[in-house]
Motif scaffolding. Structure first.
Motif, PDB file in Angstrom:
ATOM      1  N   LEU A  82       0.794  -1.235   0.010  1.00 24.28           N
ATOM      2  CA  LEU A  82      -0.006  -0.097  -0.037  1.00 24.28           C
ATOM      3  C   LEU A  82       0.771   1.325   0.059  1.00 24.28           C
ATOM      4  O   LEU A  82       0.179   2.357  -0.428  1.00 24.28           O
ATOM      5  CB  LEU A  82      -0.940   0.066   1.384  1.00 24.28           C
ATOM      6  N   LYS A  83       2.011   1.100   0.559  1.00 25.92           N
ATOM      7  CA  LYS A  83       2.988   2.291   0.296  1.00 25.92           C
ATOM      8  C   LYS A  83       3.699   2.438  -0.927  1.00 25.92           C
ATOM      9  O   LYS A  83       4.117   3.589  -1.440  1.00 25.92           O
ATOM     10  CB  LYS A  83       4.202   1.957   1.452  1.00 25.92           C
ATOM     11  N   GLN A  84       3.193   1.561  -1.835  1.00 25.19           N
ATOM     12  CA  GLN A  84       3.964   1.650  -3.282  1.00 25.19           C
ATOM     13  C   GLN A  84       2.963   1.703  -4.398  1.00 25.19           C
ATOM     14  O   GLN A  84       3.290   2.183  -5.462  1.00 25.19           O
ATOM     15  CB  GLN A  84       4.665   0.277  -3.733  1.00 25.19           C
ATOM     16  N   LYS A  85       1.669   1.496  -3.986  1.00 28.85           N
ATOM     17  CA  LYS A  85       0.657   1.543  -5.093  1.00 28.85           C
ATOM     18  C   LYS A  85      -0.782   1.641  -4.641  1.00 28.85           C
ATOM     19  O   LYS A  85      -0.989   1.370  -3.258  1.00 28.85           O
ATOM     20  CB  LYS A  85       0.659   0.496  -5.649  1.00 28.85           C
ATOM     21  N   SER A  86      -1.826   1.852  -5.063  1.00 30.10           N
ATOM     22  CA  SER A  86      -3.156   1.822  -4.617  1.00 30.10           C
ATOM     23  C   SER A  86      -3.751   0.382  -4.199  1.00 30.10           C
ATOM     24  O   SER A  86      -3.229  -0.472  -5.073  1.00 30.10           O
ATOM     25  CB  SER A  86      -4.149   2.416  -5.823  1.00 30.10           C
ATOM     26  N   PHE A  87      -4.701   0.391  -3.593  1.00 30.39           N
ATOM     27  CA  PHE A  87      -5.087  -0.958  -3.172  1.00 30.39           C
ATOM     28  C   PHE A  87      -5.931  -1.635  -4.350  1.00 30.39           C
ATOM     29  O   PHE A  87      -5.560  -2.732  -4.505  1.00 30.39           O
ATOM     30  CB  PHE A  87      -6.212  -0.850  -2.071  1.00 30.39           C
ATOM     31  N   GLU A  88      -6.382  -0.914  -5.256  1.00 28.53           N
ATOM     32  CA  GLU A  88      -7.078  -1.680  -6.519  1.00 28.53           C
ATOM     33  C   GLU A  88      -5.904  -2.132  -7.306  1.00 28.53           C
ATOM     34  O   GLU A  88      -6.154  -3.105  -8.223  1.00 28.53           O
ATOM     35  CB  GLU A  88      -7.735  -0.523  -7.247  1.00 28.53           C
ATOM     36  N   GLN A  89      -4.694  -1.792  -7.212  1.00 27.71           N
ATOM     37  CA  GLN A  89      -3.644  -2.576  -8.201  1.00 27.71           C
ATOM     38  C   GLN A  89      -2.945  -3.485  -7.413  1.00 27.71           C
ATOM     39  O   GLN A  89      -2.062  -4.228  -8.069  1.00 27.71           O
ATOM     40  CB  GLN A  89      -2.478  -1.344  -8.169  1.00 27.71           C
ATOM     41  N   ILE A  90      -3.280  -4.015  -6.329  1.00 29.28           N
ATOM     42  CA  ILE A  90      -2.443  -5.293  -5.483  1.00 29.28           C
ATOM     43  C   ILE A  90      -3.301  -6.547  -6.008  1.00 29.28           C
ATOM     44  O   ILE A  90      -4.701  -6.504  -5.728  1.00 29.28           O
ATOM     45  CB  ILE A  90      -2.446  -4.922  -4.128  1.00 29.28           C
ATOM     46  N   SER A  91      -2.651  -7.542  -6.405  1.00 28.40           N
ATOM     47  CA  SER A  91      -3.465  -8.673  -6.633  1.00 28.40           C
ATOM     48  C   SER A  91      -3.008  -9.851  -5.587  1.00 28.40           C
ATOM     49  O   SER A  91      -1.975  -9.693  -4.868  1.00 28.40           O
ATOM     50  CB  SER A  91      -2.978  -9.269  -7.947  1.00 28.40           C
ATOM     51  N   VAL A  92      -3.807 -10.909  -5.480  1.00 31.95           N
ATOM     52  CA  VAL A  92      -3.543 -11.885  -4.443  1.00 31.95           C
ATOM     53  C   VAL A  92      -2.291 -12.546  -5.044  1.00 31.95           C
ATOM     54  O   VAL A  92      -1.316 -12.625  -3.993  1.00 31.95           O
ATOM     55  CB  VAL A  92      -4.712 -12.932  -4.695  1.00 31.95           C
TER      56      VAL A  92
END
Length: 196
Positions: free
Chosen positions: A29-39
């Protein structure tokens, strides 16, 4: 949500896994938006198998629900066994402000990638509303009002969120003490009068 983290029979191994996944989510989350994080990315970064992830969570949103609980555990207990509800809310706000101030660099990085309209902050709103509603419904506090409990919880949690947004998102230049004072006035509807 499977709610393994609420199981009283939780093992040391499951606690380690949940902490590892939560800390990895925090790092991402410090690097990108939540929507950009995948499992897939979360599992790779945490060195956790996807099957292990799915033993605990249905999806990334389920992990986010746990993440708020995880952060609340990191803040520590409120130490408010015999206080009234207004004091409980004040202590909760103080606890959040202290925790966020202590982790301000992380907060700023997360906010850089997740603005107020993003899912992350709306999820936090929902979580906080659930926490306040739970406290209102608990037998610890007397409740004497015609206002429905869910509406009251929404009011109180929105007051907390508003203060946190003003302090961390909009960076309003008030001291912590001023924010606490304004919050207490917001939740004490006897002090605010409107005249024509």
């Amino acid at each position: 949500m499977r709610n393994f983290y609420l199981d009283k029979n939780e093992t040391l191994s499951s606690r380690k896994t949940l902490n590892k996944l939560s800390n990895t989510l925090l790092s991402l989350l410090k690097q990108k938006s939540f929507e950009q994080i995948s499992v897939k990315e979360l599992c790779r970064e945490s060195k956790t198998g996807r099957s292990t992830f799915y033993n605990y969570f249905d999806d990334i949103y389920d992990l986010l629900d746990y993440f708020w609980y995880f952060l609340r555990l990191k803040m520590g207990p409120l130490d408010c066994d015999s206080c009234d509800f207004e004091t409980y809310l004040k202590l909760m706000l103080e606890k959040y402000i202290n925790f966020l101030d202590e982790n301000l660099d992380s907060v700023n990085l997360i906010l850089k990638h997740n603005d107020v309209s993003h899912f992350l902050l709306s999820s936090f709103r929902n979580y906080l509303n659930d926490v306040v509603l739970y406290e209102i419904q608990s037998s610890l506090y007397d409740y004497k009002s015609d206002i429905p409990k869910d509406l009251l919880a929404e009011h109180y949690s929105n007051a907390i969120i508003t203060i946190l947004e003003l302090r961390y998102v909009y960076k309003k230049d008030y001291s912590k003490e001023e924010f606490i004072k304004y919050f207490l006035e917001l939740i004490d509807n006897q002090k605010i009068k409107f005249y024509k």
